[in-house]
Design a protein around this motif. Structure first.
Motif, short mmCIF file in Angstrom:
data_model
loop_
_atom_site.label_atom_id
_atom_site.label_comp_id
_atom_site.label_asym_id
_atom_site.label_seq_id
_atom_site.Cartn_x
_atom_site.Cartn_y
_atom_site.Cartn_z
N ILE A 162 0.68 -1.15 -0.06
CA ILE A 162 0.03 0.10 -0.02
C ILE A 162 0.72 1.09 -0.15
CG2 ILE A 162 -1.64 1.26 1.26
CD1 ILE A 162 -2.90 -1.31 2.30
N ARG A 163 0.71 2.15 -0.97
CA ARG A 163 1.35 3.32 -1.14
C ARG A 163 0.73 4.57 -0.98
NH1 ARG A 163 6.16 4.43 -4.04
NH2 ARG A 163 6.18 2.30 -4.88
N PHE A 164 1.04 5.38 0.17
CA PHE A 164 0.20 6.76 0.09
C PHE A 164 0.95 7.88 -0.77
CE2 PHE A 164 -0.04 4.32 4.24
CZ PHE A 164 -1.35 4.05 4.02
N PHE A 165 -0.06 8.14 -1.53
CA PHE A 165 0.44 9.23 -2.54
C PHE A 165 -0.31 10.51 -2.46
CE2 PHE A 165 1.73 10.04 -6.90
CZ PHE A 165 3.22 9.52 -6.65
N GLY A 166 0.28 11.49 -3.38
CA GLY A 166 -0.52 12.70 -3.52
C GLY A 166 -0.34 13.31 -4.76
N GLY A 167 -0.15 14.75 -4.95
CA GLY A 167 -0.08 15.94 -4.26
C GLY A 167 1.02 15.30 -3.17
N GLU A 168 0.75 16.27 -2.05
CA GLU A 168 1.62 15.96 -0.98
C GLU A 168 0.87 15.11 0.05
OE1 GLU A 168 3.64 15.05 1.95
OE2 GLU A 168 4.86 15.55 0.11
N PRO A 169 1.01 13.67 0.32
CA PRO A 169 0.26 12.83 1.15
C PRO A 169 -0.02 13.39 2.45
CG PRO A 169 2.07 11.58 0.53
CD PRO A 169 2.14 12.82 -0.47
N LEU A 170 1.10 13.87 3.15
CA LEU A 170 1.20 14.34 4.63
C LEU A 170 0.17 15.68 4.71
CD1 LEU A 170 4.66 13.74 5.74
CD2 LEU A 170 2.57 12.16 6.04
N VAL A 171 -0.29 16.29 3.57
CA VAL A 171 -1.40 17.33 3.84
C VAL A 171 -2.57 16.46 4.54
CG1 VAL A 171 -3.00 18.71 2.32
CG2 VAL A 171 -0.63 18.63 1.79
N ASN A 172 -2.86 15.28 4.27
CA ASN A 172 -4.16 14.58 4.63
C ASN A 172 -3.35 13.31 5.70
OD1 ASN A 172 -6.54 13.92 5.14
ND2 ASN A 172 -7.03 12.97 3.00
N TRP A 173 -2.48 13.63 6.49
CA TRP A 173 -2.05 12.97 7.44
C TRP A 173 -2.99 12.11 8.39
CZ3 TRP A 173 0.75 9.47 9.10
CH2 TRP A 173 1.09 8.96 10.45
N PRO A 174 -4.21 12.83 8.77
CA PRO A 174 -5.22 11.92 9.60
C PRO A 174 -5.81 10.71 8.95
CG PRO A 174 -5.48 14.48 9.77
CD PRO A 174 -4.56 14.33 8.82
N ILE A 175 -5.77 10.98 7.45
CA ILE A 175 -6.51 9.80 6.88
C ILE A 175 -5.42 8.73 6.77
CG2 ILE A 175 -7.13 9.05 4.50
CD1 ILE A 175 -9.31 10.20 6.27
N ILE A 176 -4.19 9.12 6.61
CA ILE A 176 -2.84 7.98 6.38
C ILE A 176 -3.01 7.29 7.84
CG2 ILE A 176 -0.51 7.74 6.23
CD1 ILE A 176 -0.41 9.96 4.44
N LYS A 177 -2.95 8.10 9.04
CA LYS A 177 -2.95 7.57 10.11
C LYS A 177 -4.13 6.72 10.59
CE LYS A 177 -2.51 8.90 15.19
NZ LYS A 177 -2.98 9.93 16.16
N GLN A 178 -5.30 7.03 10.00
CA GLN A 178 -6.59 6.14 10.50
C GLN A 178 -6.25 4.80 9.39
OE1 GLN A 178 -9.99 8.43 10.05
NE2 GLN A 178 -11.43 6.90 10.71
N SER A 179 -5.72 5.06 8.39
CA SER A 179 -5.65 3.85 7.42
C SER A 179 -4.76 2.79 8.04
CB SER A 179 -5.41 4.21 6.17
OG SER A 179 -6.17 5.19 5.49
N LEU A 180 -3.64 3.39 8.39
CA LEU A 180 -2.68 2.44 9.16
C LEU A 180 -3.35 1.50 10.32
CD1 LEU A 180 0.50 4.70 9.05
CD2 LEU A 180 -0.02 2.50 7.74
N GLU A 181 -3.85 2.54 11.09
CA GLU A 181 -4.52 1.87 12.47
C GLU A 181 -5.65 0.99 12.10
OE1 GLU A 181 -3.99 5.77 15.37
OE2 GLU A 181 -5.91 5.40 14.25
N TYR A 182 -6.32 1.13 11.16
CA TYR A 182 -7.58 0.23 10.72
C TYR A 182 -7.14 -1.12 10.03
CZ TYR A 182 -11.37 -1.63 7.78
OH TYR A 182 -12.10 -2.34 7.37
#
Length: 459
Positions: A162-182
């Motif tokens: 799973i690759r987190f991509f953008g744009g700059e993906p860390l602009v939407n860090w809350p969704i990345i974090k929630q995805s990892l936790e999920y």
């Protein structure tokens, strides 16, 4: 018995020795000056019977056995393999599983179309895919993840990525974090490769700790040191980004995050690539932790001033930085520049990347693409099952060595695999054509084989 040389046999030679390889099978062999002379005589039309009158049988027999084994020479009436034996469908999957998405083992979550930088070679600015500047919602991220893991059940031999991509993906860090936790909770016990491509400007201690916890590999863009980096990678107001990125690299290394620098090689930084190697050494000595450097060229856009230097000059810069990196024990392989060469080392034949049917890239609107750089929409998340039976998808998985018209019988056909699909589309609009940097790829390949295979065999 008479023999003939394969029409697909290629020779790279230097200092009276050589590497011979097949552009169809990917097999290769180091040969000394005596064997090289024999191969040249065969290519020039001498028969094996005539060779036996010149050379002792004890000299010819071991070479003959190796050449026959690798199909570099064939019996006079033997039919030659003219197609590359590679099929993306060979992964022990039947047609029914393929039509349910069984080839997919990579998910690219484009968690945002927004970016806080204004890099001069950004292909996304020229793309129609990033005009909405939206962030991905949790609903879309969750559904993408769930659908992806359903597909991976069809092909359990491969480890999903799973690759987190953008744009700059860390602009939407809350969704990345929630995805990892999920994922870690809902798919407990599932081994997953996580990767994030980031410009490095938004990393915090909290983010670095999460990357370390979930083993997220960080591909961090850096094109040089100080002003050299800032020439190409800057903020919207023109400010350079190196200073904050340098600070954030320290945060990542303090937390022992798996990472590499992702460097785009251009006329702006060719002469300064050694500085990046020195930078990696400096950080390694400070933190007792290593990071590599992945080298690539500009893709999917054509900005003449970025790559106006002659091919030989560009290749010499790449050779130089790789040779220098070896003296400093810094890994500079793994980027697109060394892709074909690394295939050669493994004697491997395959597609260029996962974007030919093994990846789905999903944007904030829930639209599905082969990868984030290809402006061909395959379908939508809510009807993702329809994608894998479509003519469009079946054509996509057919883009492989041997099926790309402009690349047929190229000297590095089986290793290069046609290059970047998105680049080919962007420069000529045809998925079965070659990308813009074909001559450069061949020159780099030959240079790397000479430098890192021939030279070592002769040492």
């Amino acid at each position: 018995m008479n023999y003939r040389v394969s029409q697909f046999l290629n020779i790279i030679e230097e200092n009276n020795a050589g590497i011979i390889y097949s552009s169809k099978t990917g097999k290769n062999l180091y040969v000394n000056k005596d064997a090289l002379k024999i191969i040249h005589l065969l290519k020039d039309g001498m028969t094996w019977s005539e060779l036996e009158e010149i050379y002792e049988s004890s000299e010819l027999k071991p070479l003959l056995d190796k050449l026959i084994e690798k199909k570099f020479i064939l019996e006079e009436n033997e039919e030659e393999q003219k197609e590359i034996i590679f099929d993306i469908k060979k992964i022990n999957l039947d047609e029914e599983k393929i039509k349910k998405g069984g080839l997919v083992n990579n998910l690219r979550l484009v968690v945002t179309e927004r970016c806080n930088l204004d890099c001069i070679y950004c292909y996304e600015r020229a793309s129609n895919l990033y005009t909405h500047k939206e962030n991905m919602s949790w609903e879309t991220a969750k559904e993408s993840i769930d659908r992806f893991f359903e597909m991976t059940k069809l092909n359990p031999q491969t480890k999903p990525t799973i690759r987190f991509f953008g744009g700059e993906p860390l602009v939407n860090w809350p969704i990345i974090k929630q995805s990892l936790e999920y994922i870690e909770e809902a798919y407990k016990g599932m081994s997953v490769n996580y990767i994030i491509n980031t410009n490095g400007t938004l990393i915090t201690k909290e983010i670095a700790e999460a990357f370390a916890k979930y083993k997220v590999h960080v591909a961090l863009s850096m094109d040089g040191i100080g002003d050299c980096h800032d020439l190409t990678r800057r903020y919207m107001d023109g400010r350079g980004s190196f200073e904050i990125i340098d600070h954030n690299v320290d945060i990542l290394l303090e937390n022992k995050c798996s990472m590499n620098l992702a460097t785009v090689c251009t006329d702006y930084n060719y002469a300064h690539l050694r500085d990046l190697v020195d930078y990696a050494v400096e950080k390694r000595e400070k933190y007792n932790y290593s990071m590599g450097i992945a080298l690539s060229h500009v893709h999917m856009i054509d900005i003449k001033e970025l790559s106006a230097a002659e091919v030989d000059k560009q290749v010499n810069y790449i050779r130089d930085v790789i040779a220098y990196s070896e003296t400093k024990k810094v890994n500079v392989f793994g980027g697109l520049i060394s892709f074909g060469f690394e295939r050669f080392l493994n004697q491997a034949v395959g597609g260029y990347c996962a974007g030919i049917g093994c990846e789905i890239s999903i944007n904030p609107a829930g639209e599905v693409f082969p990868c984030s750089g290809v402006e061909i929409q395959l379908g939508t998340l809510d009807k993702i099952g329809d994608i894998f039976t479509s003519e469009q998808y079946l054509e996509l998985i057919d883009r492989k060595p041997g099926n790309i018209e402009a690349c047929v019988d190229c000297s590095i056909e089986c290793y290069c695999a046609g290059g970047c699909y998105a680049d080919a589309l962007s420069c000529n609009g045809k998925e079965k054509n070659m990308p813009r940097d074909c001559a450069l790829k061949k020159s780099e390949f030959n240079a790397l084989v000479k430098e890192y295979v021939l030279a070592r065999q002769q040492a």
